[in-house]
Design an enzyme around this catalytic site. Structure first.
Site: not given
Ligand code: EPZ
Length: 417
Positions: A22-23, A117, A122, A305, A397
């Site tokens: 995803k990133n 968030c 952030r 993460d 997500r």
């Protein structure tokens, strides 16, 4: 709202294939805004965040189409849009990644500030400071970033923090700036290297991606490209822990073991058997789980993460461990939910003291952010009885078909619409 019901206690066995990262997909899709010509991106994961950035690119005038379930075509040659609206950006803060490319290619951008968030403030101050150093005029009004630049000029940028998307935004902007740019204290994540590889295929001149000092020689234009996204190292780590926490034996295919060497080292220290091959991993949990301290850090340190997922594992380890979160100021939202499952965790500032318990017991719990929801799924796989996880849209997500993949490994897991 979707919920996931897990009946825990099943040892996971078999093979799972990892999806694209995803990133890496998000910045590389944003990079298509820089190109004159068609861009074909392969191994794109089917995720809510990917759909969001494709919708944003389309709203900005780009032509997007699906070639197959994991390959998209994007052509921004004729596109002239420059606004990323609040209702979109607030659903995905990584929408800020269009800022650099829009400025560089179209000379202006109006991007909403993302708003709050769960895991932390952030801010985007370092993105904006770097773009101003590249010659952009930026003002904030009514919650929007208004940025203009006739032609960006190369600059020597020092990042106070090695921000991942900040490095990506500035790298993309610098590719079309006049002259040379240097980004010092740059983020070194594999996703940065993958973005640089895609930009280089477009004709960009970049050296040093993957180190903390990136040199970029601006060019006048960038062309279309074809690129295959790297595997998702966080999904890989999540499935390693799924095998570990259930005492199972799982083969993980289509992954890059070298992208998560610190996670592997910590799992081995905890007593898990890990066998690495070029693009696959075998994880076998048969002995006693030992408590192991972790402290999150920028790459190649232990990834933030993976912190919530590793904590889920440590709730069942023998002994106590300290889990320190150094990247985000509020990334312990999963703790109170894990405690509902019987975990013994005490938070002191940015550190959680986890003392292993013999068993976890299933209960209703609530997902609060993407990786916290993964942590609850992992705990549910090991807990005795039923665990019902609500607000599972957070999970969608960042994980493609996670319940199907886990069920194929023997988990008793289903989504309740
Ligand atoms: C990226 O977020 C990832 N997202 C995150 O993954 C990941 O947790 C994070 O990097 C850290 O590795 C994407 O790549 C889309 P940062 P990013 O800027 O770039 C502060 C997931 O679960 N900061 O590296 O937003 C910031 O507040 C997500 O997939 C500033 O102060 O993270 C944080 O404390 C979650 N000012 C620290 O730096 C800035 O201008 C690191 O943030 C920018 C960042």
């Amino acid at each position: 709202m979707d919920e996931i019901l897990i009946r825990g206690g099943k040892r996971l066995k078999g093979k799972v294939s990892i999806s694209g990262a995803k990133n890496a997909a998000l910045p590389i899709l944003a990079a298509t805004l820089l190109a004159e010509g068609e861009c074909r991106i392969q191994n794109v994961p089917q995720l809510r965040d990917v759909s969001t950035i494709l919708r944003l690119i389309s709203d900005l005038g780009g032509k997007t189409s699906e070639i197959d379930p994991h390959q998209v075509s994007v052509d921004n040659t004729q596109a002239t849009g420059h606004e990323a609206p609040y209702e979109l950006v607030r659903t995905m803060r990584a929408s800020c990644l269009v800022l650099g490319p829009l400025l560089a290619r179209r000379g202006r951008a109006r991007v909403s500030l993302p708003g709050g968030c769960a895991i932390g403030a952030r801010p985007l101050n370092l993105h904006l400071k770097g773009l101003q150093q590249l010659g952009a005029h930026i003002d904030l009004d009514q919650g929007y970033i208004n940025a203009r630049a006739s032609r960006l000029k190369g600059a020597h940028i020092w990042l106070d923090i090695s921000t991942v998307t900040g490095t990506e935004n500035l790298m993309m902007a610098a590719c079309l700036a006049q002259g040379e740019s240097i980004i010092e204290n740059a983020a070194c994540e594999p996703e940065i290297v993958d973005l640089a590889a895609a930009l280089t295929k477009m004709g960009a001149k970049i050296a040093g991606a993957g180190t903390d000092c990136i040199h970029i020689q601006g060019v006048s234009s960038l062309s279309g490209f074809t690129h295959r996204i790297i595997p998702d190292r966080v999904e890989t780590g999540t499935f390693m822990i799924a095998a570990a926490i259930t005492g199972g034996e799982v083969e993980i295919d289509n992954c890059h073991p070298e992208h998560l060497s610190t996670v592997t080292a910590k799992l081995i220290e905890a007593g898990i058997e890990v066998e690495e091959k070029a693009d696959s991993l075998k994880v076998h949990a048969h002995g006693t789980l030992q408590a192991v301290d972790i402290k999150t850090a920028t790459y190649p340190g232990f990834p933030t993460d993976m912190q919530a997922q590793f904590m889920a594992l440590m709730t069942l380890a023998r002994g106590s461990c300290m889990i320190s979160e150094t990247i985000f100021e509020n990334r312990f939202m999963h703790v109170s939910e894990l405690i509902r499952l019987g975990a013994n965790i005490k938070i002191e500032g940015h550190t959680a003291l986890v003392t292993g318990v013999p068993v976890l017991k299933g209960a209703p719990v609530m997902a609060t952010d993407l990786r916290a929801s993964a942590s609850l799924v992992l705990a549910g796989l090991a807990a005795h009885g039923e665990t019902l996880i609500s607000r599972i849209y957070h999970l969608d997500r960042g994980y493609e078909q996670i319940e199907q993949k886990l069920a194929a490994l023997g988990a008793d897991i289903e989504r309740l619409a």
